[in-house]
Motif scaffolding. Structure first.
Motif, PDB file in Angstrom:
ATOM      1  N   PHE A 168      94.589 -91.271   0.058  1.00  0.00           N
ATOM      2  CA  PHE A 168      95.255 -92.380  -0.629  1.00  0.00           C
ATOM      3  C   PHE A 168      95.264 -92.181  -2.147  1.00  0.00           C
ATOM      4  CE2 PHE A 168      93.671 -94.114   3.408  1.00  0.00           C
ATOM      5  CZ  PHE A 168      94.890 -94.474   3.961  1.00  0.00           C
ATOM      6  N   ASP A 169      94.240 -91.515  -2.675  1.00  0.00           N
ATOM      7  CA  ASP A 169      94.259 -91.214  -4.107  1.00  0.00           C
ATOM      8  C   ASP A 169      95.427 -90.291  -4.437  1.00  0.00           C
ATOM      9  OD1 ASP A 169      92.064 -92.788  -4.695  1.00  0.00           O
ATOM     10  OD2 ASP A 169      90.633 -91.169  -4.367  1.00  0.00           O
ATOM     11  N   LYS A 171      98.200 -90.007  -2.681  1.00  0.00           N
ATOM     12  CA  LYS A 171      99.446 -90.749  -2.477  1.00  0.00           C
ATOM     13  C   LYS A 171      99.715 -91.698  -3.641  1.00  0.00           C
ATOM     14  CE  LYS A 171     101.974 -93.200   1.168  1.00  0.00           C
ATOM     15  NZ  LYS A 171     103.019 -92.162   1.231  1.00  0.00           N
ATOM     16  N   ASN A 172      98.669 -92.345  -4.148  1.00  0.00           N
ATOM     17  CA  ASN A 172      98.842 -93.243  -5.290  1.00  0.00           C
ATOM     18  C   ASN A 172      99.240 -92.473  -6.545  1.00  0.00           C
ATOM     19  OD1 ASN A 172      98.137 -95.528  -3.778  1.00  0.00           O
ATOM     20  ND2 ASN A 172      95.967 -95.271  -4.215  1.00  0.00           N
ATOM     21  N   LEU A 175     102.928 -91.810  -7.249  1.00  0.00           N
ATOM     22  CA  LEU A 175     103.779 -92.871  -7.798  1.00  0.00           C
ATOM     23  C   LEU A 175     104.164 -92.577  -9.242  1.00  0.00           C
ATOM     24  CD1 LEU A 175     101.999 -96.084  -6.427  1.00  0.00           C
ATOM     25  CD2 LEU A 175     104.170 -95.132  -5.662  1.00  0.00           C
ATOM     26  N   ARG A 180     108.423 -95.604  -7.720  1.00  0.00           N
ATOM     27  CA  ARG A 180     107.955 -96.657  -6.830  1.00  0.00           C
ATOM     28  C   ARG A 180     108.356 -96.406  -5.382  1.00  0.00           C
ATOM     29  NH1 ARG A 180     110.349-101.823  -9.741  1.00  0.00           N
ATOM     30  NH2 ARG A 180     112.073-100.350 -10.011  1.00  0.00           N
ATOM     31  N   LEU A 185     100.412 -99.544  -3.981  1.00  0.00           N
ATOM     32  CA  LEU A 185      99.126 -98.852  -4.045  1.00  0.00           C
ATOM     33  C   LEU A 185      98.386 -99.032  -2.721  1.00  0.00           C
ATOM     34  CD1 LEU A 185      98.079 -99.992  -7.618  1.00  0.00           C
ATOM     35  CD2 LEU A 185      98.713 -97.678  -6.949  1.00  0.00           C
ATOM     36  N   PRO A 216      93.316-103.533  -7.024  1.00  0.00           N
ATOM     37  CA  PRO A 216      94.427-102.605  -7.260  1.00  0.00           C
ATOM     38  C   PRO A 216      94.293-101.783  -8.528  1.00  0.00           C
ATOM     39  CG  PRO A 216      95.115-104.891  -7.559  1.00  0.00           C
ATOM     40  CD  PRO A 216      93.775-104.923  -6.909  1.00  0.00           C
ATOM     41  N   LYS A 219      92.831 -98.416  -8.306  1.00  0.00           N
ATOM     42  CA  LYS A 219      93.621 -97.378  -7.656  1.00  0.00           C
ATOM     43  C   LYS A 219      94.639 -96.753  -8.608  1.00  0.00           C
ATOM     44  CE  LYS A 219      92.722 -96.489  -4.350  1.00  0.00           C
ATOM     45  NZ  LYS A 219      91.551 -95.653  -3.987  1.00  0.00           N
ATOM     46  N   LEU A 220      94.748 -97.269  -9.823  1.00  0.00           N
ATOM     47  CA  LEU A 220      95.671 -96.701 -10.792  1.00  0.00           C
ATOM     48  C   LEU A 220      95.133 -95.389 -11.344  1.00  0.00           C
ATOM     49  CD1 LEU A 220      96.562 -99.939 -12.805  1.00  0.00           C
ATOM     50  CD2 LEU A 220      98.082 -98.687 -11.254  1.00  0.00           C
ATOM     51  N   TRP A 261      96.736-102.750   1.287  1.00  0.00           N
ATOM     52  CA  TRP A 261      97.931-102.543   0.460  1.00  0.00           C
ATOM     53  C   TRP A 261      97.770-103.346  -0.822  1.00  0.00           C
ATOM     54  CZ3 TRP A 261      99.085-103.432   5.770  1.00  0.00           C
ATOM     55  CH2 TRP A 261      99.766-102.391   6.414  1.00  0.00           C
TER      56      TRP A 261
END
Length: 267
Positions: A168-169, A171-172, A175, A180, A185, A216, A219-220, A261
Motif C-alpha cells: 500500500f505504501d 500504491k500510495n 499517486l 488521482r 489513499l 490518512p 499515508k502521504l 480507504w
C-alpha cells in the motif's frame, strides 16, 4: 502494565431505580495516546459491560455499535450506564453512556442478537456466493510481514506489535506520479496483541483494532509530511460484527488485519 484482556474488564455495580444497569472500571494509565485514554480501548470497556448484561439473555451476541466521543477520557475510575431501549424477537437495542467524575465522555448505541438464530432466519437474506466475495485486501502474509515501529505517542506499545503491508505504501506513492484514482489513499496493517496463549479473541477487543487504522496524513509521501507524525482523536466509531467470537482454533487468536480507504473531496 496490563494486557488488553486484563485492562478491559468491568464490574457490575448495581441496577438503578429506572432499570439502568451501572458498571464500574478503572481505565488503565498505560492505554493512552499522550495523556488521553485511547478511544478504541474506552469503547471496549463499554462492550465488555454490555456483554455481561446480555450474557444470560436470548440475545447474547453483539451485532452492531455506533459511538460518539464527546470529551476526552483520562486514566482513572469510570462508570458505564446501560439502559434497554427495546427488546424484540430478533434484536435488543441498548443505549450506553460512559462517565468520569459525573462528566459524560461518550455515548454508544448497541444492537445485540443471536448469531445462531440469525443464520437460520429469513432476516439473514440471500447468501452471497463465494465467487462474488472480494479478495483479502492485504497482500503480505503476517508471518512474512516486517514489524513496523510503534507510534511515538502511544503508551501501550509493549502490548501489541504491528506490521504495515508495503504494497500500500508503493500504491500510495504512485499517486504522486500517476495522479488521482478512485481508491484514494490505502492502508493495510497486521496488528497482533501480546497476550497469553489461553486468552481468546473477544468482541471487547475489536474497537481497539478498529481505532488502530492509520490516519490518512500518515499515508502521504514524506515530501508532504516532512517526517511529522500526527494522531487526531476519534470523534465517532461504528462497527458491525459479522460472527461470534472467539473463532475456532483454525484462526489466530490475537492477530487481525486492518484495512482502510482514505478518501476526500477537493474543489
Amino acid at each position: 502494565m496490563a494486557p488488553l484482556s486484563e485492562a478491559s474488564r468491568t464490574r457490575f455495580k448495581k441496577t438503578l431505580e429506572d432499570g439502568t444497569q451501572l458498571y464500574e472500571c478503572v481505565a488503565d494509565s498505560q492505554w493512552t495516546v499522550g495523556v488521553v485514554t485511547f478511544g478504541g480501548y474506552s469503547l471496549g470497556l463499554v462492550v465488555d459491560a454490555a456483554r455481561q448484561g446480555q450474557a444470560s439473555t436470548a440475545h447474547p451476541d453483539i451485532i452492531h455499535l455506533s459511538s460518539q466521543f464527546l470529551r476526552a477520557a483520562t486514566p482513572g475510575p469510570m462508570e458505564i450506564k446501560i439502559s434497554n431501549v427495546r427488546t424484540g424477537n430478533q434484536f435488543t437495542n441498548l443505549a450506553a453512556e460512559l462517565y468520569q467524575k459525573d462528566a459524560l465522555k461518550a455515548t454508544v448505541q448497541l444492537i445485540f442478537g443471536n448469531f445462531n438464530q440469525i443464520s437460520t432466519s429469513a432476516v439473514a437474506g440471500v447468501s452471497i456466493p463465494s465467487t462474488h466475495a472480494p479478495l483479502h485486501p492485504l497482500v503480505v502474509h503476517p508471518a512474512k510481514a516486517k514489524l513496523t515501529p510503534h507510534h511515538w505517542a502511544q503508551k501501550f506499545t509493549m502490548n501489541y506489535n504491528w506490521a504495515k503491508d508495503p504494497y500500500f505504501d508503493k500504491k500510495n506513492a504512485s499517486l504522486v506520479t500517476e495522479g488521482r484514482n478512485v481508491d484514494g489513499l490505502l492502508a493495510g496493517t497486521w496488528v497482533r496483541l501480546t497476550e497469553s496463549p489461553e486468552v481468546k479473541l473477544s468482541p471487547a477487543y475489536i474497537p481497539f483494532f478498529v481505532d488502530m487504522i492509520e490516519p490518512p496524513w500518515d499515508k502521504l509521501p514524506r515530501e508532504y509530511t516532512k517526517g511529522r507524525q500526527f494522531w487526531y482523536p476519534s470523534l465517532s466509531i461504528t462497527i458491525e460484527f459479522k460472527c461470534r467470537l472467539p473463532l475456532s482454533s483454525d484462526y489466530a487468536s490475537h492477530t487481525l488485519g486492518v484495512f482502510g480507504w482514505k478518501r476526500h473531496l477537493q474543489d
